[in-house]
Design an enzyme around this catalytic site. Structure first.
Site, PDB file in Angstrom:
ATOM      1  N   HIS A  74       0.830  -1.202   0.000  1.00  0.00           N
ATOM      2  CA  HIS A  74       0.000   0.000   0.000  1.00  0.00           C
ATOM      3  C   HIS A  74       0.864   1.251   0.000  1.00  0.00           C
ATOM      4  O   HIS A  74       1.813   1.354   0.784  1.00  0.00           O
ATOM      5  CB  HIS A  74      -0.896   0.040   1.252  1.00  0.00           C
ATOM      6  N   PHE A 125       1.144   3.555   7.546  1.00  0.00           N
ATOM      7  CA  PHE A 125      -0.171   3.652   8.167  1.00  0.00           C
ATOM      8  C   PHE A 125      -1.201   3.116   7.182  1.00  0.00           C
ATOM      9  O   PHE A 125      -1.256   3.532   6.025  1.00  0.00           O
ATOM     10  CB  PHE A 125      -0.479   5.111   8.507  1.00  0.00           C
ATOM     11  N   ILE A 127      -5.222   2.313   6.369  1.00  0.00           N
ATOM     12  CA  ILE A 127      -6.613   2.585   6.723  1.00  0.00           C
ATOM     13  C   ILE A 127      -7.457   2.383   5.475  1.00  0.00           C
ATOM     14  O   ILE A 127      -7.014   2.661   4.359  1.00  0.00           O
ATOM     15  CB  ILE A 127      -6.784   4.020   7.272  1.00  0.00           C
TER      16      ILE A 127
END
Length: 175
Positions: A74, A125, A127
């Site tokens: 990602h 991070f 999400i």
């Protein structure tokens, strides 16, 4: 008389593929080779609901190293670079589109938050940004910074599970 809804054409084709091709086909939905192998190995699936359930079961049965492999594919929120396929990056860009709208200062805060998160946890991070504003993502990032490593690993895995489901839905629609 029909015996229920017709099987999705993409799913029907995927069910018939050899295992290596089937793994490669779904890998952009998650990024973990172990997940793709597990999902492909469980074929054939009767319908999309069965694919989603199997995906979750495979995901939750993986090791943290397998999770980290998926996380590594990602890009940071607001960026477009990661070790992922072109399809996965295009999906990521689409998922983040709404989140990236907003004030420039929020983008700077997000970049700073990403750096702090990476310094603390050693990874990007993660999400499920779909449908979330930049401000909402910033608030969640700030809240998750107080998590323990174990709590954050589990939360990131939950976010990855949500992303995977969205991507499986897109894949099965032919996007």
């Amino acid at each position: 008389m029909l015996n229920g809804p017709a099987m999705n054409e993409i799913l029907a084709r995927w069910n018939e593929m050899d295992e290596v091709s089937a793994e490669a086909e779904v890998l952009p939905c998650n990024g973990s080779t172990a997940w793709a192998q597990g999902l492909a190995h469980g074929r054939p699936y009767a319908d999309e609901t069965a694919v989603y359930a199997a995906s979750e079961k495979v995901w939750l049965g993986l090791t943290q190293d397998d999770w980290l492999a998926a996380f590594a594919t990602h890009p940071r929120i607001g960026e477009k670079h990661a070790a992922a396929s072109a399809k996965a990056l295009a999906w990521s860009s689409s998922e983040q589109r709404e989140a990236m709208a907003g004030e420039a200062y929020e983008a700077e805060l997000l970049a700073e938050g990403n750096r702090e998160y990476e310094a603390k946890f050693g990874r990007t991070f993660l999400i499920c940004a779909s449908g979330r504003s930049k401000r909402e993502i910033l608030e969640m990032l700030k809240a998750r910074m107080s998590s323990t490593e174990e709590e954050e690993m589990n939360e990131a895995a939950e976010q990855q599970k949500q992303i995977t489901r969205l991507r499986l839905q897109r894949w099965l629609r032919g996007e």
